[in-house]
Design a protein around this motif. Structure first.
Motif, PDB file in Angstrom:
ATOM      1  N   GLY A  22       0.817  -1.201   0.000  1.00  0.00           N
ATOM      2  CA  GLY A  22       0.000   0.000   0.000  1.00  0.00           C
ATOM      3  C   GLY A  22       0.855   1.257   0.000  1.00  0.00           C
ATOM      4  O   GLY A  22       1.815   1.372  -0.765  1.00  0.00           O
ATOM      5  N   ARG A  23       0.550   2.169   0.915  1.00  0.00           N
ATOM      6  CA  ARG A  23       1.283   3.434   0.999  1.00  0.00           C
ATOM      7  C   ARG A  23       2.313   3.446   2.124  1.00  0.00           C
ATOM      8  O   ARG A  23       2.764   4.501   2.549  1.00  0.00           O
ATOM      9  CB  ARG A  23       0.289   4.581   1.171  1.00  0.00           C
ATOM     10  CG  ARG A  23      -0.682   4.711   0.002  1.00  0.00           C
ATOM     11  CD  ARG A  23      -1.654   5.856   0.201  1.00  0.00           C
ATOM     12  NE  ARG A  23      -2.547   5.991  -0.950  1.00  0.00           N
ATOM     13  CZ  ARG A  23      -3.480   6.932  -1.071  1.00  0.00           C
ATOM     14  NH1 ARG A  23      -3.637   7.823  -0.095  1.00  0.00           N
ATOM     15  NH2 ARG A  23      -4.242   6.987  -2.148  1.00  0.00           N
ATOM     16  N   CYS A  86      -3.301   2.653  -4.359  1.00  0.00           N
ATOM     17  CA  CYS A  86      -4.616   2.587  -3.743  1.00  0.00           C
ATOM     18  C   CYS A  86      -4.468   2.661  -2.223  1.00  0.00           C
ATOM     19  O   CYS A  86      -3.535   2.089  -1.643  1.00  0.00           O
ATOM     20  CB  CYS A  86      -5.301   1.277  -4.139  1.00  0.00           C
ATOM     21  SG  CYS A  86      -6.984   1.096  -3.503  1.00  0.00           S
ATOM     22  N   ASP A  87      -5.374   3.379  -1.590  1.00  0.00           N
ATOM     23  CA  ASP A  87      -5.383   3.424  -0.133  1.00  0.00           C
ATOM     24  C   ASP A  87      -6.111   2.175   0.367  1.00  0.00           C
ATOM     25  O   ASP A  87      -7.339   2.122   0.398  1.00  0.00           O
ATOM     26  CB  ASP A  87      -6.094   4.696   0.340  1.00  0.00           C
ATOM     27  CG  ASP A  87      -6.067   4.843   1.858  1.00  0.00           C
ATOM     28  OD1 ASP A  87      -5.579   3.918   2.540  1.00  0.00           O
ATOM     29  OD2 ASP A  87      -6.545   5.876   2.359  1.00  0.00           O
ATOM     30  N   GLN A  92      -3.475  -2.581   4.582  1.00  0.00           N
ATOM     31  CA  GLN A  92      -2.080  -2.225   4.312  1.00  0.00           C
ATOM     32  C   GLN A  92      -1.137  -2.913   5.299  1.00  0.00           C
ATOM     33  O   GLN A  92      -1.385  -2.947   6.500  1.00  0.00           O
ATOM     34  CB  GLN A  92      -1.920  -0.712   4.424  1.00  0.00           C
ATOM     35  CG  GLN A  92      -0.510  -0.200   4.189  1.00  0.00           C
ATOM     36  CD  GLN A  92      -0.469   1.315   4.132  1.00  0.00           C
ATOM     37  OE1 GLN A  92      -0.982   1.909   3.203  1.00  0.00           O
ATOM     38  NE2 GLN A  92       0.117   1.937   5.144  1.00  0.00           N
ATOM     39  N   GLY A 120      -9.986   2.741   4.153  1.00  0.00           N
ATOM     40  CA  GLY A 120      -9.298   3.215   2.953  1.00  0.00           C
ATOM     41  C   GLY A 120     -10.272   3.715   1.904  1.00  0.00           C
ATOM     42  O   GLY A 120     -11.344   4.236   2.224  1.00  0.00           O
ATOM     43  N   GLU A 121      -9.919   3.540   0.638  1.00  0.00           N
ATOM     44  CA  GLU A 121     -10.762   4.029  -0.450  1.00  0.00           C
ATOM     45  C   GLU A 121     -11.375   2.863  -1.226  1.00  0.00           C
ATOM     46  O   GLU A 121     -10.983   1.707  -1.059  1.00  0.00           O
ATOM     47  CB  GLU A 121      -9.964   4.930  -1.401  1.00  0.00           C
ATOM     48  CG  GLU A 121      -8.920   4.242  -2.241  1.00  0.00           C
ATOM     49  CD  GLU A 121      -8.183   5.199  -3.184  1.00  0.00           C
ATOM     50  OE1 GLU A 121      -8.762   6.210  -3.616  1.00  0.00           O
ATOM     51  OE2 GLU A 121      -7.008   4.905  -3.485  1.00  0.00           O
TER      52      GLU A 121
END
Length: 235
Positions: A22-23, A86-87, A92, A120-121
């Motif tokens: 993820g991020r 992507c969030d 994550q 998240g999204e």
């Protein structure tokens, strides 16, 4: 409009460990990923790149820097937040084998348009921001450098799959049918009538034809019957 090379980052330490990065900060290319990114950069070096943008994530910026260094002229790496990973929210940093047991996993695989990651999204919102960012940037590159310009966007697997699905006119629920491997190159030309997908998940082959006038014309139009295709270097 212009032509964009969509490049996924090379393999990372998280990819190798089966973790959904993820991020997460500090996720870098491993040795295999660096080699993959260098090979992609060598392929792209045959094409004069008008502009180069990257997801903010470090693994993408590493890949983009190698692409920039392989160009014959100095090329700045810009950051495009619309290309960010992507969030995945609470997913994550977790192992993929664990996530595969979650009820949401089946939705992500079979009906991604209905999937929103906890904390998240949604995959729909991810696609919308990615498509908006690429189309906006593509128009800016065409205005600044001409309709034959080629630019590079370095991003992530799900992002690129969603961009390809949009260009192909596919519903997001079918985007899992597409493969986008580490350091692969996919090519879209956003013509005045429709997008043209020129390549997907490409790992090898000469890209020099994109720099020829015939190649540029081919990227911007569809010929009844399929046409003769672009001239290849050396032919």
């Amino acid at each position: 409009m212009a032509t964009v090379l969509l490049v996924r980052h090379g393999r990372t330490t998280a990819n190798a460990a089966g973790v959904l990065a993820g991020r997460t900060a500090g996720v870098e290319l491993d040795d295999t990923g660096l080699d993959q990114a260098r090979r992609a950069a060598e392929r792209i070096a045959a094409v004069p790149v008008a502009d180069l943008v990257s997801s903010p994530q470090q693994r993408c910026r590493q890949t983009a820097r190698l692409i920039a260094d392989a160009q014959s002229r100095s090329l700045r790496v810009g950051t495009e937040r619309g290309l960010a990973e992507c969030d995945y929210g609470d997913w994550q940093g977790r192992k993929l084998v664990e996530l595969a047991k979650e009820p949401l996993w089946r939705t992500v695989q079979q009906q991604p348009s209905a999937a929103t990651f906890p904390g998240g999204e949604s995959l729909v919102s991810m696609q919308h921001r990615a498509v908006a960012a690429v189309r906006r940037h593509d128009a800016a590159v065409a205005d600044a450098h001409g309709k034959g310009a080629v630019w590079v966007a370095v991003s992530h697997g799900d992002l690129i799959k969603s961009l390809l699905a949009d260009a192909l006119g596919m519903h997001l629920d079918h985007f899992q049918r597409l493969n986008v491997d580490p350091a692969s190159i996919s090519i879209i030309s956003y013509g005045p009538e429709r997008p043209h997908v020129l390549a997907t998940n490409s790992h090898a082959g000469d890209l020099g034809w994109l720099a020829t006038e015939r190649g540029k014309r081919q990227a911007r139009s569809s010929t009844v019957g399929g046409g003769a295709g672009p001239a290849r270097r050396g032919s």
